[in-house]
Design a protein around this motif. Structure first.
Motif, mmCIF file in Angstrom:
data_model
loop_
_atom_site.group_PDB
_atom_site.id
_atom_site.type_symbol
_atom_site.label_atom_id
_atom_site.label_comp_id
_atom_site.label_asym_id
_atom_site.label_seq_id
_atom_site.Cartn_x
_atom_site.Cartn_y
_atom_site.Cartn_z
ATOM 1 N N ARG A 37 5.667 -8.823 -23.331
ATOM 2 C CA ARG A 37 6.204 -7.733 -22.508
ATOM 3 C C ARG A 37 6.185 -8.053 -21.018
ATOM 4 O O ARG A 37 6.480 -7.204 -20.192
ATOM 5 C CB ARG A 37 5.433 -6.440 -22.773
ATOM 6 N N LEU A 38 5.813 -9.281 -20.668
ATOM 7 C CA LEU A 38 5.750 -9.696 -19.264
ATOM 8 C C LEU A 38 6.738 -10.820 -18.995
ATOM 9 O O LEU A 38 6.732 -11.846 -19.683
ATOM 10 C CB LEU A 38 4.342 -10.167 -18.901
ATOM 11 N N ALA A 39 7.583 -10.639 -17.994
ATOM 12 C CA ALA A 39 8.480 -11.699 -17.521
ATOM 13 C C ALA A 39 8.088 -12.035 -16.091
ATOM 14 O O ALA A 39 7.748 -11.139 -15.308
ATOM 15 C CB ALA A 39 9.931 -11.237 -17.579
ATOM 16 N N VAL A 40 8.119 -13.325 -15.725
ATOM 17 C CA VAL A 40 7.717 -13.738 -14.383
ATOM 18 C C VAL A 40 8.835 -14.531 -13.717
ATOM 19 O O VAL A 40 9.596 -15.246 -14.385
ATOM 20 C CB VAL A 40 6.413 -14.572 -14.409
ATOM 21 N N PHE A 41 8.930 -14.394 -12.381
ATOM 22 C CA PHE A 41 10.001 -15.023 -11.623
ATOM 23 C C PHE A 41 9.494 -15.501 -10.266
ATOM 24 O O PHE A 41 8.615 -14.873 -9.666
ATOM 25 C CB PHE A 41 11.146 -14.030 -11.368
ATOM 26 N N LEU A 42 10.064 -16.577 -9.779
ATOM 27 C CA LEU A 42 9.962 -16.922 -8.370
ATOM 28 C C LEU A 42 10.856 -15.963 -7.589
ATOM 29 O O LEU A 42 11.833 -15.428 -8.135
ATOM 30 C CB LEU A 42 10.396 -18.362 -8.139
ATOM 31 N N PRO A 43 10.563 -15.720 -6.298
ATOM 32 C CA PRO A 43 11.362 -14.760 -5.533
ATOM 33 C C PRO A 43 12.857 -15.066 -5.540
ATOM 34 O O PRO A 43 13.679 -14.151 -5.621
ATOM 35 C CB PRO A 43 10.780 -14.856 -4.123
ATOM 36 N N GLN A 44 13.218 -16.344 -5.458
ATOM 37 C CA GLN A 44 14.634 -16.692 -5.415
ATOM 38 C C GLN A 44 15.343 -16.413 -6.735
ATOM 39 O O GLN A 44 16.579 -16.349 -6.787
ATOM 40 C CB GLN A 44 14.824 -18.154 -5.009
ATOM 41 N N ASP A 45 14.583 -16.244 -7.818
ATOM 42 C CA ASP A 45 15.173 -15.963 -9.129
ATOM 43 C C ASP A 45 15.105 -14.483 -9.490
ATOM 44 O O ASP A 45 15.575 -14.092 -10.556
ATOM 45 C CB ASP A 45 14.451 -16.777 -10.213
ATOM 46 N N PHE A 46 14.512 -13.676 -8.626
ATOM 47 C CA PHE A 46 14.332 -12.254 -8.895
ATOM 48 C C PHE A 46 15.489 -11.465 -8.302
ATOM 49 O O PHE A 46 15.731 -11.517 -7.098
ATOM 50 C CB PHE A 46 13.005 -11.778 -8.300
ATOM 51 N N ASP A 47 16.199 -10.730 -9.140
ATOM 52 C CA ASP A 47 17.321 -9.897 -8.699
ATOM 53 C C ASP A 47 16.857 -8.451 -8.653
ATOM 54 O O ASP A 47 16.736 -7.792 -9.685
ATOM 55 C CB ASP A 47 18.504 -10.054 -9.645
ATOM 56 N N ALA A 48 16.581 -7.952 -7.445
ATOM 57 C CA ALA A 48 16.041 -6.605 -7.294
ATOM 58 C C ALA A 48 17.001 -5.548 -7.806
ATOM 59 O O ALA A 48 16.579 -4.461 -8.236
ATOM 60 C CB ALA A 48 15.703 -6.339 -5.831
ATOM 61 N N ASN A 49 18.292 -5.825 -7.755
ATOM 62 C CA ASN A 49 19.286 -4.830 -8.143
ATOM 63 C C ASN A 49 19.593 -4.835 -9.641
ATOM 64 O O ASN A 49 20.246 -3.911 -10.136
ATOM 65 C CB ASN A 49 20.594 -5.075 -7.377
ATOM 66 N N ALA A 50 19.142 -5.861 -10.349
ATOM 67 C CA ALA A 50 19.538 -6.016 -11.747
ATOM 68 C C ALA A 50 18.972 -4.915 -12.635
ATOM 69 O O ALA A 50 19.678 -4.340 -13.457
ATOM 70 C CB ALA A 50 19.107 -7.380 -12.266
ATOM 71 N N ALA A 51 17.712 -4.617 -12.488
ATOM 72 C CA ALA A 51 17.065 -3.609 -13.333
ATOM 73 C C ALA A 51 15.951 -2.942 -12.535
ATOM 74 O O ALA A 51 14.776 -3.308 -12.666
ATOM 75 C CB ALA A 51 16.510 -4.255 -14.600
ATOM 76 N N PRO A 52 16.286 -1.983 -11.672
ATOM 77 C CA PRO A 52 15.248 -1.295 -10.875
ATOM 78 C C PRO A 52 14.137 -0.750 -11.752
ATOM 79 O O PRO A 52 14.376 -0.276 -12.868
ATOM 80 C CB PRO A 52 16.029 -0.184 -10.185
ATOM 81 N N ALA A 53 12.898 -0.825 -11.241
ATOM 82 C CA ALA A 53 11.723 -0.478 -12.030
ATOM 83 C C ALA A 53 11.399 1.012 -11.953
ATOM 84 O O ALA A 53 11.717 1.688 -10.971
ATOM 85 C CB ALA A 53 10.530 -1.286 -11.542
ATOM 86 N N ALA B 185 10.935 -4.703 2.738
ATOM 87 C CA ALA B 185 11.106 -3.283 2.415
ATOM 88 C C ALA B 185 12.465 -2.973 1.786
ATOM 89 O O ALA B 185 12.529 -2.244 0.786
ATOM 90 C CB ALA B 185 10.861 -2.427 3.654
ATOM 91 N N PRO B 186 13.589 -3.478 2.319
ATOM 92 C CA PRO B 186 14.880 -3.193 1.672
ATOM 93 C C PRO B 186 14.959 -3.741 0.244
ATOM 94 O O PRO B 186 15.537 -3.110 -0.641
ATOM 95 C CB PRO B 186 15.897 -3.877 2.586
ATOM 96 N N THR B 187 14.391 -4.916 0.018
ATOM 97 C CA THR B 187 14.362 -5.492 -1.330
ATOM 98 C C THR B 187 13.557 -4.610 -2.269
ATOM 99 O O THR B 187 13.960 -4.350 -3.413
ATOM 100 C CB THR B 187 13.763 -6.903 -1.298
ATOM 101 N N PHE B 188 12.403 -4.140 -1.788
ATOM 102 C CA PHE B 188 11.562 -3.290 -2.624
ATOM 103 C C PHE B 188 12.254 -1.963 -2.917
ATOM 104 O O PHE B 188 12.131 -1.423 -4.018
ATOM 105 C CB PHE B 188 10.224 -3.040 -1.943
ATOM 106 N N ALA B 189 12.969 -1.435 -1.943
ATOM 107 C CA ALA B 189 13.696 -0.182 -2.163
ATOM 108 C C ALA B 189 14.750 -0.366 -3.250
ATOM 109 O O ALA B 189 14.947 0.508 -4.104
ATOM 110 C CB ALA B 189 14.342 0.285 -0.864
ATOM 111 N N ALA B 190 15.428 -1.513 -3.228
ATOM 112 C CA ALA B 190 16.438 -1.787 -4.256
ATOM 113 C C ALA B 190 15.813 -2.002 -5.623
ATOM 114 O O ALA B 190 16.447 -1.744 -6.650
ATOM 115 C CB ALA B 190 17.251 -3.014 -3.865
ATOM 116 N N ALA B 191 14.551 -2.453 -5.647
ATOM 117 C CA ALA B 191 13.882 -2.779 -6.906
ATOM 118 C C ALA B 191 13.243 -1.576 -7.573
ATOM 119 O O ALA B 191 12.689 -1.707 -8.675
ATOM 120 C CB ALA B 191 12.825 -3.851 -6.657
ATOM 121 N N ALA B 192 13.273 -0.412 -6.926
ATOM 122 C CA ALA B 192 12.637 0.793 -7.470
ATOM 123 C C ALA B 192 13.687 1.851 -7.762
ATOM 124 O O ALA B 192 14.558 2.123 -6.936
ATOM 125 C CB ALA B 192 11.602 1.339 -6.480
ATOM 126 N N LYS B 193 13.607 2.462 -8.928
ATOM 127 C CA LYS B 193 14.528 3.538 -9.292
ATOM 128 C C LYS B 193 14.303 4.764 -8.409
ATOM 129 O O LYS B 193 13.186 4.967 -7.898
ATOM 130 C CB LYS B 193 14.316 3.943 -10.752
#
Length: 306
Positions: free
Chosen positions: A220-236, A252-260
């Motif tokens: 149930r855990l997936a891990v990524f390097l920052p360059q491979d992490f798409d904040a917009n793909a599936a907000p948490a 902060a803008p990246t984190f905002a995009a990464a949160a529903k």
């Protein structure tokens, strides 16, 4: 065997010559760290590009020598090799030999966080029930040899307690700066359906996956390097980041995009005195901001604006 440690503070441009001089004098190892670490001036260094070696403006440089090395001779030789060096810039200390993994295991004891959550070393068997109450214990077991995050630091403790206070059932969580995976794994053990861990250190990702296996949550855990992490793909559904104040502000803008919208979030790794600027920064995207402190460290939490 014991060692003699020589330490000095240098500027970035002085580092190459200083390191070369220490090598010439027989240093067994040389380590570099931010001279302003754990101060408001601390600076994070992200994953460097190929061939890059980014350094801090001032560097704490520590070199190990054989215990019997001549301190006065080393100081005099360095003075000849580095004409700018003043004697009072050097400090020496004896470093005792020890089994570092055993010392860490002796220090790392079971620790509670919040109402239910406990962090246990892998080599200590946890109880099967909560003797102090009716609630079932939630236990995360870590390898003490993987010192990327164990709960002993105030920022990790603040984040663990925050997670313990949430209803995580069937939620998807993102942990930015996952380190050992302790926060993501704790969330999964507390009921989260899935978790994503992001870290700029490949060894941290390995540690996260190893500890996830140890806690039977690796699927149930997936891990990524920052360059491979798409904040917009599936907000948490839940977002947490335990890094440093500088990158927390930048990301902060990246984190905002990464949160529903409506998602609870928490950020930590913030020294007391650094929170006001971050509160102002995060108010653009997050509501219900609050500050909690432990020792000299701060956690900011709130919700993603709907």
């Amino acid at each position: 065997m014991p060692f003699l440690e020589l330490s000095l503070i240098v500027r970035t441009e002085q580092q190459p010559g200083t390191e070369e001089a220490l090598d010439d004098l027989g240093a067994l190892s040389i380590t570099l760290q931010d001279a302003d670490a754990e101060t408001p001036d601390e600076q994070a260094i992200f994953e460097p590009g190929v061939g890059e070696l980014p350094l801090w403006p001032t560097i704490a440089l520590n070199a190990l020598f054989d215990a019997g090395a001549d301190r006065r001779g080393l100081a005099e030789a360095l003075g000849e090799l580095l004409p700018w060096l003043e004697p009072d810039q050097l400090t020496f200390r004896d470093v005792a030999d020890q089994d570092w993994e055993r010392a860490w295991m002796d220090q790392f004891k079971p620790m509670p966080f919040g109402r239910r959550l406990w962090i246990y070393p892998w080599n200590i068997e946890p109880p099967t029930h909560n003797e102090g109450g009716d609630e079932e214990l939630v236990v995360v077991r870590l390898d003490p040899g993987l010192a990327f995050g164990s709960g002993t630091h105030p920022t990790t403790a603040l984040c663990l307690e925050w997670l313990d206070g949430l209803d995580l059932a069937d939620k998807a969580l993102t942990d930015f700066g996952c380190g050992s995976g302790i926060l993501a794994i704790a969330a999964l053990k507390l009921g989260a359906a899935s978790a994503v861990g992001v870290d700029n250190d490949p060894q941290a990702l390995t540690a996260s996956l190893d500890n996830a296996e140890r806690n039977d949550v690796a699927d149930r855990l997936a891990v990524f390097l920052p360059q491979d992490f798409d904040a917009n793909a599936a907000p948490a559904d839940v977002f947490i980041a335990n890094i440093l104040a500088g990158p927390l502000g930048e990301l902060a803008p990246t984190f905002a995009a990464a949160a529903k919208p409506g998602a609870p979030f928490a950020i930590s790794g913030i020294l007391a005195g650094q929170q006001d600027e971050l509160l102002q920064r995060y108010a653009e995207w997050f509501d219900d901001l609050r500050v909690d402190t432990r020792e000299d460290w701060v956690r900011i939490s709130g919700r993603r604006r709907r």
